[in-house]
Design a protein around this motif. Structure first.
Motif, PDB file in Angstrom:
ATOM      1  N   LEU A   1     -68.283  22.075  62.925  1.00 10.36           N
ATOM      2  CA  LEU A   1     -68.406  20.724  62.824  1.00 10.36           C
ATOM      3  C   LEU A   1     -68.201  20.331  61.002  1.00 10.36           C
ATOM      4  CD1 LEU A   1     -70.210  18.248  63.422  1.00 10.36           C
ATOM      5  CD2 LEU A   1     -72.222  19.190  62.701  1.00 10.36           C
ATOM      6  N   GLN A   2     -68.408  21.005  60.066  1.00  7.66           N
ATOM      7  CA  GLN A   2     -68.020  20.525  58.942  1.00  7.66           C
ATOM      8  C   GLN A   2     -66.481  20.404  58.596  1.00  7.66           C
ATOM      9  OE1 GLN A   2     -68.519  23.006  54.839  1.00  7.66           O
ATOM     10  NE2 GLN A   2     -70.490  22.303  55.160  1.00  7.66           N
ATOM     11  N   LYS A   3     -65.744  21.169  59.066  1.00  4.12           N
ATOM     12  CA  LYS A   3     -64.324  21.171  59.115  1.00  4.12           C
ATOM     13  C   LYS A   3     -63.910  19.693  59.995  1.00  4.12           C
ATOM     14  CE  LYS A   3     -63.104  25.942  58.222  1.00  4.12           C
ATOM     15  NZ  LYS A   3     -62.174  27.070  58.834  1.00  4.12           N
ATOM     16  N   THR A   4     -64.599  19.776  61.014  1.00  2.00           N
ATOM     17  CA  THR A   4     -64.080  18.460  61.757  1.00  2.00           C
ATOM     18  C   THR A   4     -64.431  17.255  61.034  1.00  2.00           C
ATOM     19  OG1 THR A   4     -64.605  19.620  63.795  1.00  2.00           O
ATOM     20  CG2 THR A   4     -64.633  17.070  63.949  1.00  2.00           C
TER      21      THR A   4
ATOM     22  N   ALA B   1     -79.933  21.575  63.366  1.00  2.00           N
ATOM     23  CA  ALA B   1     -78.691  22.558  62.662  1.00  2.00           C
ATOM     24  C   ALA B   1     -77.559  21.650  62.142  1.00  2.00           C
ATOM     25  CB  ALA B   1     -78.370  23.447  63.533  1.00  2.00           C
ATOM     26  N   SER B   2     -77.406  20.605  62.750  1.00  2.00           N
ATOM     27  CA  SER B   2     -76.008  20.050  62.392  1.00  2.00           C
ATOM     28  C   SER B   2     -76.473  19.230  61.169  1.00  2.00           C
ATOM     29  CB  SER B   2     -76.024  18.585  63.457  1.00  2.00           C
ATOM     30  OG  SER B   2     -75.541  19.334  64.759  1.00  2.00           O
ATOM     31  N   ALA B   3     -77.660  18.642  61.054  1.00  2.03           N
ATOM     32  CA  ALA B   3     -78.097  18.102  59.624  1.00  2.03           C
ATOM     33  C   ALA B   3     -78.230  19.033  58.448  1.00  2.03           C
ATOM     34  CB  ALA B   3     -79.511  17.512  59.681  1.00  2.03           C
ATOM     35  N   ALA B   4     -78.393  20.317  58.763  1.00  2.00           N
ATOM     36  CA  ALA B   4     -78.551  21.378  57.832  1.00  2.00           C
ATOM     37  C   ALA B   4     -77.211  21.856  57.372  1.00  2.00           C
ATOM     38  CB  ALA B   4     -79.263  22.736  58.375  1.00  2.00           C
ATOM     39  N   VAL B   5     -75.978  21.450  58.339  1.00  2.00           N
ATOM     40  CA  VAL B   5     -74.627  21.947  58.034  1.00  2.00           C
ATOM     41  C   VAL B   5     -74.072  20.841  57.052  1.00  2.00           C
ATOM     42  CG1 VAL B   5     -72.373  22.135  58.963  1.00  2.00           C
ATOM     43  CG2 VAL B   5     -74.332  23.310  59.794  1.00  2.00           C
TER      44      VAL B   5
ATOM     45  N   TYR C   1     -66.679   7.485  64.283  1.00  7.96           N
ATOM     46  CA  TYR C   1     -66.635   8.728  64.867  1.00  7.96           C
ATOM     47  C   TYR C   1     -67.908   9.309  65.505  1.00  7.96           C
ATOM     48  CZ  TYR C   1     -62.767   8.751  61.510  1.00  7.96           C
ATOM     49  OH  TYR C   1     -61.623   8.194  60.827  1.00  7.96           O
ATOM     50  N   LYS C   2     -67.791   9.642  66.786  1.00 13.99           N
ATOM     51  CA  LYS C   2     -68.988  10.011  67.480  1.00 13.99           C
ATOM     52  C   LYS C   2     -68.717  11.584  68.021  1.00 13.99           C
ATOM     53  CE  LYS C   2     -68.273   6.863  70.917  1.00 13.99           C
ATOM     54  NZ  LYS C   2     -68.578   5.930  72.120  1.00 13.99           N
ATOM     55  N   ILE C   3     -69.397  12.539  67.439  1.00 11.31           N
ATOM     56  CA  ILE C   3     -69.316  13.771  67.582  1.00 11.31           C
ATOM     57  C   ILE C   3     -70.499  14.456  68.244  1.00 11.31           C
ATOM     58  CG2 ILE C   3     -68.933  15.965  66.432  1.00 11.31           C
ATOM     59  CD1 ILE C   3     -67.408  14.330  64.301  1.00 11.31           C
ATOM     60  N   SER C   4     -70.274  14.933  69.481  1.00 14.15           N
ATOM     61  CA  SER C   4     -71.323  15.758  70.128  1.00 14.15           C
ATOM     62  C   SER C   4     -71.321  17.408  69.711  1.00 14.15           C
ATOM     63  CB  SER C   4     -71.351  15.667  71.853  1.00 14.15           C
ATOM     64  OG  SER C   4     -72.301  16.349  72.371  1.00 14.15           O
ATOM     65  N   VAL C   5     -72.389  17.909  69.310  1.00 12.81           N
ATOM     66  CA  VAL C   5     -72.453  19.085  68.919  1.00 12.81           C
ATOM     67  C   VAL C   5     -73.031  20.067  69.979  1.00 12.81           C
ATOM     68  CG1 VAL C   5     -73.269  21.106  67.102  1.00 12.81           C
ATOM     69  CG2 VAL C   5     -72.852  18.853  66.446  1.00 12.81           C
ATOM     70  N   GLY C   6     -72.200  21.227  70.265  1.00 11.32           N
ATOM     71  CA  GLY C   6     -72.215  22.114  71.276  1.00 11.32           C
ATOM     72  C   GLY C   6     -71.362  22.986  71.876  1.00 11.32           C
ATOM     73  N   HIS C   7     -71.299  23.516  72.748  1.00  9.67           N
ATOM     74  CA  HIS C   7     -70.211  24.583  73.416  1.00  9.67           C
ATOM     75  C   HIS C   7     -69.739  24.104  74.646  1.00  9.67           C
ATOM     76  CE1 HIS C   7     -71.387  27.399  70.264  1.00  9.67           C
ATOM     77  NE2 HIS C   7     -72.550  27.094  70.494  1.00  9.67           N
ATOM     78  N   GLY C   8     -69.732  22.545  75.004  1.00 12.45           N
ATOM     79  CA  GLY C   8     -68.934  22.318  76.015  1.00 12.45           C
ATOM     80  C   GLY C   8     -67.481  21.908  75.768  1.00 12.45           C
ATOM     81  N   ASP C   9     -66.744  21.545  76.832  1.00 10.07           N
ATOM     82  CA  ASP C   9     -65.370  21.004  76.759  1.00 10.07           C
ATOM     83  C   ASP C   9     -65.255  20.073  75.660  1.00 10.07           C
ATOM     84  OD1 ASP C   9     -64.883  22.990  78.583  1.00 10.07           O
ATOM     85  OD2 ASP C   9     -64.541  21.628  80.256  1.00 10.07           O
ATOM     86  N   LYS C  10     -66.161  18.962  75.543  1.00  5.43           N
ATOM     87  CA  LYS C  10     -65.783  17.821  74.768  1.00  5.43           C
ATOM     88  C   LYS C  10     -66.565  17.980  73.530  1.00  5.43           C
ATOM     89  CE  LYS C  10     -64.093  14.812  78.516  1.00  5.43           C
ATOM     90  NZ  LYS C  10     -64.384  13.624  79.223  1.00  5.43           N
ATOM     91  N   GLN C  11     -67.240  18.966  73.382  1.00  2.00           N
ATOM     92  CA  GLN C  11     -68.517  18.982  72.168  1.00  2.00           C
ATOM     93  C   GLN C  11     -67.578  19.877  71.097  1.00  2.00           C
ATOM     94  OE1 GLN C  11     -71.660  20.471  74.765  1.00  2.00           O
ATOM     95  NE2 GLN C  11     -72.719  18.764  73.630  1.00  2.00           N
ATOM     96  N   VAL C  12     -68.234  19.620  69.975  1.00  2.00           N
ATOM     97  CA  VAL C  12     -67.604  20.561  68.623  1.00  2.00           C
ATOM     98  C   VAL C  12     -68.870  21.636  68.309  1.00  2.00           C
ATOM     99  CG1 VAL C  12     -67.188  20.485  66.012  1.00  2.00           C
ATOM    100  CG2 VAL C  12     -66.486  18.500  67.734  1.00  2.00           C
ATOM    101  N   PRO C  13     -68.286  22.970  68.273  1.00  2.00           N
ATOM    102  CA  PRO C  13     -69.185  23.835  67.906  1.00  2.00           C
ATOM    103  C   PRO C  13     -69.888  23.831  66.638  1.00  2.00           C
ATOM    104  CG  PRO C  13     -67.176  24.873  69.137  1.00  2.00           C
ATOM    105  CD  PRO C  13     -66.878  23.464  68.454  1.00  2.00           C
TER     106      PRO C  13
END
Length: 243
Positions: free
Chosen positions: A189-192, A100-104, A173-185
């Motif tokens: 993601l795109q805005k980040t 999904a991250s790649a698709a975005v 920049y290291k970005i972990s995609v998900g819904h955890g405290d340190k993750q990016v929903p």
């Protein structure tokens, strides 16, 4: 020639209407409140325009022009509302699906951003995956999977990148995609990515891409055929919308 031009315009109009119908149907299937939001977005500016005509006692011509302006603004707001709510539905459908991250990120077409659809690393057991992208802001490592596992894997990738960019101050920049405290929903993601400050010139970005391409050729752990992703992690947002 004139007839051909008219036919082309008619085809474009029909194509646009058809696309709007598809987007509406796709969104309405998951968002039953959509018609109410569209109606509010369209009619509120129109009602305000009509009210202004009565309050300020415009002449007939000014009143008509004000109403026309209200209709134009309402149409624009309705289109924006449809697009935004359609995107929200799309994100919800893609959320949690591999790739999904790649698709975005492949939809970003500004500031020299380049995010390939194929991941640079996949854990065969857990299916954790990492994508590497570039932009004038620097290098991006985007990870999907368990936060602790994916951060360790991205740290190893970061070390590899530092080896080919040694002596430079290129941000990674290291970005972990998900819904955890340190993750990016996924929906943020795109805005980040886009909001990161520009650090590189166009020439420096091309040099960076060349170095990363060299690095990629060395990394044969996955032994992926060029242009293929054996784990089928690609998710198409257009396909989700029925296009």
């Amino acid at each position: 020639m004139a007839q051909d031009t008219k036919k082309d315009k008619k085809k474009k109009k029909n194509s646009m209407i058809s696309q709007l119908k598809q987007i509406f149907a796709f969104t309405y299937a998951e968002d039953k409140t959509l018609p109410w939001y569209l109606a509010a977005a369209f009619f509120i500016p129109v009602v305000i325009a009509i009210a202004c005509g009565f309050i300020f006692t415009f002449g007939w011509l000014s009143w008509i022009m004000t109403v026309v302006l209200g209709i134009m603004v309402g149409t624009l707001l309705a289109m924006m509302t449809l697009t935004r709510r359609s995107d929200n539905v799309g994100y919800r459908k893609m959320d949690g699906r591999p790739g999904a991250s790649a698709a975005v990120l492949t939809n970003i077409s500004k500031a020299g951003f380049d995010f390939p659809q194929d991941p640079i690393w996949i854990d065969p057991k857990t299916k954790d995956a990492i994508w590497r992208g570039t932009g004038r802001s620097g290098v991006f490592l985007i990870g999907e999977g368990d936060y602790s596992r994916i951060m360790k894997a991205m740290s190893r990738q970061e070390e590899e990148i530092h080896r080919v960019t040694r002596g430079s101050a290129i941000p990674i920049y290291k970005i972990s995609v998900g819904h955890g405290d340190k993750q990016v929903p996924l929906e943020k993601l795109q805005k980040t990515v886009i909001r990161k400050k520009v650090k590189l010139t166009a020439t420096e970005l091309e040099q960076l891409k060349g170095r990363l391409n060299t690095l990629q050729k060395r990394q044969n752990a996955l032994n992926m055929p060029k242009g293929m992703d054996p784990t089928k992690v690609h998710v198409s947002r257009k396909a989700l919308r029925g296009k």
